[in-house]
Design a protein around this motif. Sequence first.
Motif, mmCIF file in Angstrom:
data_model
loop_
_atom_site.group_PDB
_atom_site.id
_atom_site.type_symbol
_atom_site.label_atom_id
_atom_site.label_comp_id
_atom_site.label_asym_id
_atom_site.label_seq_id
_atom_site.Cartn_x
_atom_site.Cartn_y
_atom_site.Cartn_z
ATOM 1 N N TYR A 78 94.058 -7.021 15.022
ATOM 2 C CA TYR A 78 94.804 -5.984 14.296
ATOM 3 C C TYR A 78 96.043 -6.643 13.691
ATOM 4 N N ASP A 79 96.119 -6.667 12.374
ATOM 5 C CA ASP A 79 97.278 -7.250 11.699
ATOM 6 C C ASP A 79 98.405 -6.235 11.620
ATOM 7 N N ILE A 80 99.591 -6.664 12.013
ATOM 8 C CA ILE A 80 100.791 -5.843 11.867
ATOM 9 C C ILE A 80 101.636 -6.407 10.724
ATOM 10 N N GLU A 81 101.837 -7.729 10.743
ATOM 11 C CA GLU A 81 102.521 -8.451 9.655
ATOM 12 C C GLU A 81 101.713 -9.693 9.317
ATOM 13 N N GLY A 82 100.429 -9.529 9.044
ATOM 14 C CA GLY A 82 99.575 -10.674 8.727
ATOM 15 C C GLY A 82 99.600 -11.711 9.827
ATOM 16 N N ASP A 83 99.760 -12.987 9.439
ATOM 17 C CA ASP A 83 99.767 -14.065 10.423
ATOM 18 C C ASP A 83 101.086 -14.178 11.176
ATOM 19 N N ASP A 84 102.100 -13.410 10.787
ATOM 20 C CA ASP A 84 103.389 -13.451 11.484
ATOM 21 C C ASP A 84 103.402 -12.586 12.740
ATOM 22 N N LEU A 85 102.552 -11.568 12.758
ATOM 23 C CA LEU A 85 102.503 -10.660 13.906
ATOM 24 C C LEU A 85 101.149 -9.959 13.903
ATOM 25 N N PHE A 86 100.353 -10.271 14.914
ATOM 26 C CA PHE A 86 99.036 -9.639 15.003
ATOM 27 C C PHE A 86 98.644 -9.485 16.467
ATOM 28 N N LEU A 101 91.596 -24.411 31.601
ATOM 29 C CA LEU A 101 92.743 -25.298 31.462
ATOM 30 C C LEU A 101 93.999 -24.484 31.159
ATOM 31 N N TYR A 102 95.149 -25.108 31.370
ATOM 32 C CA TYR A 102 96.400 -24.521 30.908
ATOM 33 C C TYR A 102 96.447 -24.650 29.393
ATOM 34 N N GLU A 103 97.064 -23.683 28.740
ATOM 35 C CA GLU A 103 97.227 -23.737 27.294
ATOM 36 C C GLU A 103 98.689 -23.505 26.946
ATOM 37 N N ALA A 104 99.072 -24.003 25.780
ATOM 38 C CA ALA A 104 100.426 -23.775 25.281
ATOM 39 C C ALA A 104 100.360 -23.693 23.761
ATOM 40 N N HIS A 105 101.255 -22.937 23.186
ATOM 41 C CA HIS A 105 101.290 -22.711 21.739
ATOM 42 C C HIS A 105 102.608 -23.225 21.167
ATOM 43 N N ARG A 106 102.629 -23.504 19.897
ATOM 44 C CA ARG A 106 103.851 -23.990 19.249
ATOM 45 C C ARG A 106 104.483 -22.962 18.328
ATOM 46 N N LYS A 107 103.652 -22.225 17.603
ATOM 47 C CA LYS A 107 104.171 -21.338 16.555
ATOM 48 C C LYS A 107 104.367 -19.899 17.010
ATOM 49 N N VAL A 181 87.560 -7.690 32.457
ATOM 50 C CA VAL A 181 88.911 -7.277 32.109
ATOM 51 C C VAL A 181 88.999 -6.963 30.617
ATOM 52 N N ARG A 182 90.010 -6.199 30.278
ATOM 53 C CA ARG A 182 90.331 -5.899 28.881
ATOM 54 C C ARG A 182 91.772 -6.317 28.671
ATOM 55 N N LYS A 183 91.983 -7.197 27.699
ATOM 56 C CA LYS A 183 93.316 -7.755 27.490
ATOM 57 C C LYS A 183 93.783 -7.562 26.054
ATOM 58 N N VAL A 184 95.081 -7.309 25.948
ATOM 59 C CA VAL A 184 95.753 -7.255 24.656
ATOM 60 C C VAL A 184 96.708 -8.434 24.599
ATOM 61 N N VAL A 185 96.596 -9.226 23.532
ATOM 62 C CA VAL A 185 97.528 -10.328 23.307
ATOM 63 C C VAL A 185 98.183 -10.105 21.954
ATOM 64 N N VAL A 186 99.505 -9.930 21.975
ATOM 65 C CA VAL A 186 100.262 -9.809 20.736
ATOM 66 C C VAL A 186 100.807 -11.187 20.417
ATOM 67 N N LYS A 187 100.487 -11.691 19.232
ATOM 68 C CA LYS A 187 100.933 -13.007 18.783
ATOM 69 C C LYS A 187 102.149 -12.803 17.871
ATOM 70 N N VAL A 188 103.301 -13.257 18.334
ATOM 71 C CA VAL A 188 104.563 -13.096 17.605
ATOM 72 C C VAL A 188 104.985 -14.466 17.095
ATOM 73 N N ARG A 189 104.946 -14.642 15.773
ATOM 74 C CA ARG A 189 105.357 -15.950 15.232
ATOM 75 C C ARG A 189 106.847 -16.163 15.476
ATOM 76 N N ILE A 190 107.144 -17.315 16.086
ATOM 77 C CA ILE A 190 108.551 -17.629 16.331
ATOM 78 C C ILE A 190 108.980 -18.864 15.557
ATOM 79 N N GLU A 191 108.012 -19.584 15.005
ATOM 80 C CA GLU A 191 108.319 -20.744 14.161
ATOM 81 C C GLU A 191 108.042 -20.334 12.722
ATOM 82 N N GLU A 192 109.039 -20.458 11.874
ATOM 83 C CA GLU A 192 108.868 -20.052 10.468
ATOM 84 C C GLU A 192 108.249 -21.158 9.661
#
Length: 192
Positions: A78-86, A101-107, A181-192
């Motif tokens: 579900y897009d809220i602000e395109g790739d900046d917030l979905f 495995l453990y995971e980590a994100h940059r953006k 399980v049912r999971k919601v993941v909100v992706k919030v861009r923090i790197e411009e």
Amino acid sequence: MTHSCNQSVSENPEKWNDDKLSEWYQSGEWKHGWNIIPDESINRRELAVQYFKNPGRWEKAFIFLNNNDLENMNTGRYDIEGDDLFVNISEYSTRDEEEILYEAHRKYADIQYLVTGEEKIGVVPLGSTKEVSPYDSTKEASFGTAEKDNYRIASSEGFFIFFPDDAHRPGVNSGDEPMRVRKVVVKVRIEE
């Protein structure tokens, strides 16, 4: 003195003392009415810093979580602000920890909320992991292992926020058997 989420965004939370940070966090105004409890593993200072860098984006994220029927929405993006917030809504079965495995994100920062079911999520500092798969920009993730685990229980009672320095290992069985399980993941861009 009360500090609301509407205060000047020019104020720098990196310079707040612990009392001011705690007051802002405990007020819960930043959740915009969403009454789910934040997990103790959340880096409060990083949250405040990122929140004040882009309060509108974080506000939209929490309003989405508060105002939608997360249990009955279709799975998918579900897009809220395109790739900046979905938002990604998924359903899956938990697995044995050896399979994940453990995971980590940059953006992006992840707001993770388990709508139904229960799982363990490992949470460790990225610096304490050993990289197995280097950062892949198409997956927006790097993967690794950790010698010491710090597991938290994820359920509908609480939510997590993971920043780039937070390696996380979601989807681990919380009991002896896999659980759906049912999971919601909100992706919030923090790197411009």
